[in-house]
Motif scaffolding. Sequence first.
Motif, PDB file in Angstrom:
ATOM      1  N   ASN A  68      -0.699   5.385  -8.509  1.00  0.00           N
ATOM      2  CA  ASN A  68      -0.974   3.580  -8.887  1.00  0.00           C
ATOM      3  C   ASN A  68      -1.761   3.042  -7.586  1.00  0.00           C
ATOM      4  O   ASN A  68      -1.971   2.113  -8.073  1.00  0.00           O
ATOM      5  CB  ASN A  68       0.164   2.703  -8.802  1.00  0.00           C
ATOM      6  CG  ASN A  68       1.360   2.764  -7.815  1.00  0.00           C
ATOM      7  OD1 ASN A  68       0.663   3.902  -7.020  1.00  0.00           O
ATOM      8  ND2 ASN A  68       2.499   2.700  -7.366  1.00  0.00           N
ATOM      9  N   GLY A  69      -2.537   3.894  -7.141  1.00  0.00           N
ATOM     10  CA  GLY A  69      -3.758   3.610  -6.173  1.00  0.00           C
ATOM     11  C   GLY A  69      -3.215   3.819  -5.539  1.00  0.00           C
ATOM     12  O   GLY A  69      -3.710   2.654  -3.919  1.00  0.00           O
ATOM     13  N   TYR A  70      -1.851   3.386  -4.677  1.00  0.00           N
ATOM     14  CA  TYR A  70      -1.264   3.031  -3.640  1.00  0.00           C
ATOM     15  C   TYR A  70      -1.252   4.756  -2.789  1.00  0.00           C
ATOM     16  O   TYR A  70      -0.072   6.118  -4.289  1.00  0.00           O
ATOM     17  CB  TYR A  70       0.151   3.049  -2.949  1.00  0.00           C
ATOM     18  CG  TYR A  70       0.253   1.697  -3.766  1.00  0.00           C
ATOM     19  CD1 TYR A  70      -0.603   0.717  -2.854  1.00  0.00           C
ATOM     20  CD2 TYR A  70      -0.464   0.940  -4.191  1.00  0.00           C
ATOM     21  CE1 TYR A  70      -0.286  -0.513  -2.647  1.00  0.00           C
ATOM     22  CE2 TYR A  70      -0.246  -0.324  -5.130  1.00  0.00           C
ATOM     23  CZ  TYR A  70      -0.643  -1.252  -3.594  1.00  0.00           C
ATOM     24  OH  TYR A  70      -0.605  -2.586  -3.424  1.00  0.00           O
ATOM     25  N   TRP A  71      -1.250   5.381  -1.780  1.00  0.00           N
ATOM     26  CA  TRP A  71      -1.072   6.837  -1.075  1.00  0.00           C
ATOM     27  C   TRP A  71      -0.074   6.379   0.272  1.00  0.00           C
ATOM     28  O   TRP A  71      -0.053   5.653   0.777  1.00  0.00           O
ATOM     29  CB  TRP A  71      -1.910   7.083  -0.435  1.00  0.00           C
ATOM     30  CG  TRP A  71      -3.090   8.148  -1.254  1.00  0.00           C
ATOM     31  CD1 TRP A  71      -3.361   7.563  -2.937  1.00  0.00           C
ATOM     32  CD2 TRP A  71      -4.237   8.275  -0.989  1.00  0.00           C
ATOM     33  NE1 TRP A  71      -4.663   8.281  -3.474  1.00  0.00           N
ATOM     34  CE2 TRP A  71      -4.584   8.398  -2.465  1.00  0.00           C
ATOM     35  CE3 TRP A  71      -4.875   9.079  -0.107  1.00  0.00           C
ATOM     36  CZ2 TRP A  71      -5.683   8.390  -2.160  1.00  0.00           C
ATOM     37  CZ3 TRP A  71      -6.181   9.577  -0.229  1.00  0.00           C
ATOM     38  CH2 TRP A  71      -6.775   9.371  -0.894  1.00  0.00           C
ATOM     39  N   THR A  72       0.846   7.570   0.125  1.00  0.00           N
ATOM     40  CA  THR A  72       2.038   7.506   1.524  1.00  0.00           C
ATOM     41  C   THR A  72       1.385   9.415   2.238  1.00  0.00           C
ATOM     42  O   THR A  72       1.119   9.762   1.932  1.00  0.00           O
ATOM     43  CB  THR A  72       3.133   7.893   0.995  1.00  0.00           C
ATOM     44  OG1 THR A  72       3.039   6.868  -0.348  1.00  0.00           O
ATOM     45  CG2 THR A  72       4.147   7.566   2.073  1.00  0.00           C
ATOM     46  N   PHE A  73       1.220   8.562   3.487  1.00  0.00           N
ATOM     47  CA  PHE A  73       1.137   9.495   4.354  1.00  0.00           C
ATOM     48  C   PHE A  73       2.576   9.932   5.184  1.00  0.00           C
ATOM     49  O   PHE A  73       3.231   9.563   5.973  1.00  0.00           O
ATOM     50  CB  PHE A  73      -0.025   8.955   5.238  1.00  0.00           C
ATOM     51  CG  PHE A  73      -1.270   8.616   5.030  1.00  0.00           C
ATOM     52  CD1 PHE A  73      -2.138  10.075   5.139  1.00  0.00           C
ATOM     53  CD2 PHE A  73      -1.589   7.331   5.039  1.00  0.00           C
ATOM     54  CE1 PHE A  73      -3.195  10.017   4.481  1.00  0.00           C
ATOM     55  CE2 PHE A  73      -3.019   7.742   4.168  1.00  0.00           C
ATOM     56  CZ  PHE A  73      -3.266   8.374   4.025  1.00  0.00           C
ATOM     57  N   LYS A  74       3.023  11.367   5.073  1.00  0.00           N
ATOM     58  CA  LYS A  74       4.134  12.135   5.954  1.00  0.00           C
ATOM     59  C   LYS A  74       4.406  12.463   6.546  1.00  0.00           C
ATOM     60  O   LYS A  74       3.112  13.865   6.121  1.00  0.00           O
ATOM     61  CB  LYS A  74       5.204  12.366   4.743  1.00  0.00           C
ATOM     62  CG  LYS A  74       6.284  12.359   5.325  1.00  0.00           C
ATOM     63  CD  LYS A  74       7.277  12.974   3.832  1.00  0.00           C
ATOM     64  CE  LYS A  74       8.340  13.421   4.255  1.00  0.00           C
ATOM     65  NZ  LYS A  74       9.519  13.822   3.644  1.00  0.00           N
TER      66      LYS A  74
END
Length: 60
Positions: free
Chosen positions: A45-51
């Motif tokens: 949805n246009g958002y990313w998460t960096f883990k």
Amino acid sequence: MRIKNQQMRRQQLGNPFANESISERRKRKGTTDFRDNKEIIDHGNGYWTFKAIDPSKKYN
């Protein structure tokens, strides 16, 4: 004892960390090092998460 009242310039008020680099601040805080240590999760949805792959890897 006399304390000199120095007024801070507008630039110093805007960025109180101007005398310290970002890498020095990261080392002092002991943050996780994401260089070559990250997994990117795309939520679609246009958002990313960096883990972090290895959260124990810290800045030295």
